[in-house]
Design a protein around this motif. Structure first.
Motif, mmCIF file in Angstrom:
data_model
loop_
_atom_site.group_PDB
_atom_site.id
_atom_site.type_symbol
_atom_site.label_atom_id
_atom_site.label_comp_id
_atom_site.label_asym_id
_atom_site.label_seq_id
_atom_site.Cartn_x
_atom_site.Cartn_y
_atom_site.Cartn_z
ATOM 1 N N ASN A 20 33.187 50.319 40.334
ATOM 2 C CA ASN A 20 33.632 49.628 41.547
ATOM 3 C C ASN A 20 34.235 48.261 41.213
ATOM 4 O OD1 ASN A 20 32.881 51.694 43.211
ATOM 5 N ND2 ASN A 20 30.994 50.756 43.914
ATOM 6 N N ILE A 21 33.562 47.541 40.336
ATOM 7 C CA ILE A 21 34.071 46.219 39.931
ATOM 8 C C ILE A 21 35.401 46.362 39.200
ATOM 9 C CG2 ILE A 21 33.616 44.214 38.461
ATOM 10 C CD1 ILE A 21 30.624 44.649 39.049
ATOM 11 N N ALA A 22 35.503 47.366 38.313
ATOM 12 C CA ALA A 22 36.740 47.599 37.570
ATOM 13 C C ALA A 22 37.882 47.972 38.512
ATOM 14 C CB ALA A 22 36.525 48.698 36.524
ATOM 15 N N ILE A 23 37.603 48.824 39.500
ATOM 16 C CA ILE A 23 38.621 49.226 40.470
ATOM 17 C C ILE A 23 39.118 48.011 41.249
ATOM 18 C CG2 ILE A 23 38.990 50.476 42.640
ATOM 19 C CD1 ILE A 23 37.153 52.659 41.524
ATOM 20 N N THR A 24 38.186 47.149 41.676
ATOM 21 C CA THR A 24 38.572 45.939 42.406
ATOM 22 C C THR A 24 39.469 45.045 41.565
ATOM 23 O OG1 THR A 24 36.471 45.982 43.625
ATOM 24 C CG2 THR A 24 37.686 43.918 43.625
ATOM 25 N N LEU A 25 39.107 44.862 40.300
ATOM 26 C CA LEU A 25 39.899 44.020 39.398
ATOM 27 C C LEU A 25 41.284 44.611 39.179
ATOM 28 C CD1 LEU A 25 40.071 41.604 37.466
ATOM 29 C CD2 LEU A 25 39.087 43.074 35.683
ATOM 30 N N LEU A 63 34.914 42.314 51.147
ATOM 31 C CA LEU A 63 34.295 43.441 51.844
ATOM 32 C C LEU A 63 33.843 44.506 50.844
ATOM 33 C CD1 LEU A 63 33.709 44.496 54.733
ATOM 34 C CD2 LEU A 63 35.915 45.657 54.620
ATOM 35 N N PHE A 64 34.678 44.747 49.862
ATOM 36 C CA PHE A 64 34.344 45.775 48.882
ATOM 37 C C PHE A 64 33.199 45.333 47.981
ATOM 38 C CE2 PHE A 64 35.263 48.029 44.823
ATOM 39 C CZ PHE A 64 34.904 49.285 45.281
ATOM 40 N N LEU A 65 33.180 44.071 47.590
ATOM 41 C CA LEU A 65 32.077 43.574 46.766
ATOM 42 C C LEU A 65 30.767 43.606 47.545
ATOM 43 C CD1 LEU A 65 33.795 40.589 44.901
ATOM 44 C CD2 LEU A 65 33.221 42.851 44.008
ATOM 45 N N LEU A 66 30.842 43.340 48.860
ATOM 46 C CA LEU A 66 29.651 43.464 49.706
ATOM 47 C C LEU A 66 29.147 44.908 49.687
ATOM 48 C CD1 LEU A 66 27.625 42.582 51.907
ATOM 49 C CD2 LEU A 66 29.437 42.986 53.602
ATOM 50 N N LEU A 124 25.545 46.334 48.335
ATOM 51 C CA LEU A 124 24.709 47.173 49.190
ATOM 52 C C LEU A 124 24.419 48.527 48.542
ATOM 53 C CD1 LEU A 124 25.983 46.566 52.834
ATOM 54 C CD2 LEU A 124 23.711 46.123 51.927
ATOM 55 N N LEU A 125 25.397 49.044 47.794
ATOM 56 C CA LEU A 125 25.173 50.302 47.087
ATOM 57 C C LEU A 125 24.009 50.167 46.113
ATOM 58 C CD1 LEU A 125 25.902 53.180 46.232
ATOM 59 C CD2 LEU A 125 27.609 52.201 44.663
ATOM 60 N N VAL A 156 23.340 46.444 58.170
ATOM 61 C CA VAL A 156 23.601 45.265 57.331
ATOM 62 C C VAL A 156 25.093 45.091 57.084
ATOM 63 C CG1 VAL A 156 23.243 44.231 55.056
ATOM 64 C CG2 VAL A 156 21.343 45.344 56.225
ATOM 65 N N TYR A 157 25.780 46.171 56.737
ATOM 66 C CA TYR A 157 27.202 46.095 56.401
ATOM 67 C C TYR A 157 28.027 45.556 57.560
ATOM 68 C CZ TYR A 157 31.820 47.601 54.789
ATOM 69 O OH TYR A 157 33.142 47.625 54.413
ATOM 70 N N TYR A 158 27.855 46.137 58.738
ATOM 71 C CA TYR A 158 28.673 45.716 59.876
ATOM 72 C C TYR A 158 28.178 44.408 60.490
ATOM 73 C CZ TYR A 158 31.353 49.985 59.658
ATOM 74 O OH TYR A 158 32.198 50.984 59.235
ATOM 75 N N SER A 159 26.921 44.080 60.326
ATOM 76 C CA SER A 159 26.415 42.799 60.821
ATOM 77 C C SER A 159 26.987 41.646 60.000
ATOM 78 C CB SER A 159 24.882 42.763 60.765
ATOM 79 O OG SER A 159 24.323 43.701 61.661
ATOM 80 N N LEU A 160 27.101 41.843 58.704
ATOM 81 C CA LEU A 160 27.643 40.790 57.837
ATOM 82 C C LEU A 160 29.156 40.684 57.935
ATOM 83 C CD1 LEU A 160 25.501 41.265 54.591
ATOM 84 C CD2 LEU A 160 25.275 39.479 56.327
#
Length: 233
Positions: free
Chosen positions: A86-91, A122-125, A129-130, A171-175
């Motif tokens: 996930n981190i690699a995809i974001t980068l 949003l993706f890092l959040l 959470l994952l 949690v996801y949508y509240s944040l």
């Protein structure tokens, strides 16, 4: 997705864990695209994303399935592999987007921008959470194993994933969307979508484990301390 996961999992004996891990890692990019850009409306009111409701939930079920049939080291490898991918995809998306902004001569630039231009925060959040969801899922599952041993397999699959998905939705949508006018509709839609997916996946995984003869785990926690060892992650 349920069929794909059980097919890849059934191939572990012949091909090892690699294909299943690659499948789940590659699905993360598909999950990003759907979660950031595709939302459906049902009951003429509630909004849900197939990326969050189906693909994210399928990731949790894959983690639970690997934990049930394999060792804790292998499920730890899967979890960290997903986080790192996930981190690699974001980068890579960020780097690609910056290159696209500097190149105005490429064909279909706007289309590519829409694919790569997702909310990084949003993706890092979602990635954080994952990780938390995975830990909570395994702990809840082990607590039920500690309490019921070799009984109620379907409930041991259904209840932990249902609770974790409920936690993730709130949690996801509240944040991220607390100040939006459709905040409640987003949460309700996501909760309903995920809970429907949870039931479907639970039935599929339960039938699959019965078919391959792995209804019960080989080991069960004997003390609460054994359950808490999950925090060694």
């Amino acid at each position: 997705m349920a069929l794909i996961i059980v097919i890849f999992h059934s191939a572990i004996r012949n091909f090892g864990m690699g294909p299943l891990f690659v499948l789940m890692g590659s699905m993360q990019f598909f999950l990003i695209i759907l979660t950031s850009s595709v939302y459906n409306l049902y009951f003429d009111k509630y909004i849900f994303s197939p990326g969050s409701s189906v693909l994210f939930t399928s990731t949790l079920f894959c983690i639970l399935l690997v934990f049930h049939t394999e060792s804790i080291k292998k499920v730890r490898s899967l979890i960290y592999g997903l986080l790192l991918s996930n981190i690699a995809i974001t980068l890579l998306c960020y780097i690609s987007l910056q290159q696209i902004y500097l190149d105005n001569k490429s064909y279909n630039v706007e289309f590519i921008k829409n694919i790569f231009n997702h909310d990084t925060d949003l993706f890092l959040l979602g990635t954080c959470l994952l990780y938390l969801d995975s830990i909570f899922l395994i702990i809840l599952y082990e607590l039920m194993n500690y309490k019921f041993k070799n009984k109620f397999l379907f409930l041991k699959i259904l209840l932990p994933t249902s609770l974790v998905c409920l936690f993730d939705s709130v949690v996801y949508y509240s944040l991220n969307n607390f100040s939006d006018d459709i905040y409640l509709d987003l949460i309700i839609g996501n909760v309903i979508g995920k809970q429907i997916t949870v039931v479907f996946f639970s039935v599929t995984i339960y039938l699959y484990l019965n078919i391959i003869g792995k209804k019960h785990r080989f080991t069960h926690p004997k003390k609460i301390k054994d359950v808490l060892k999950i925090f060694s992650f």
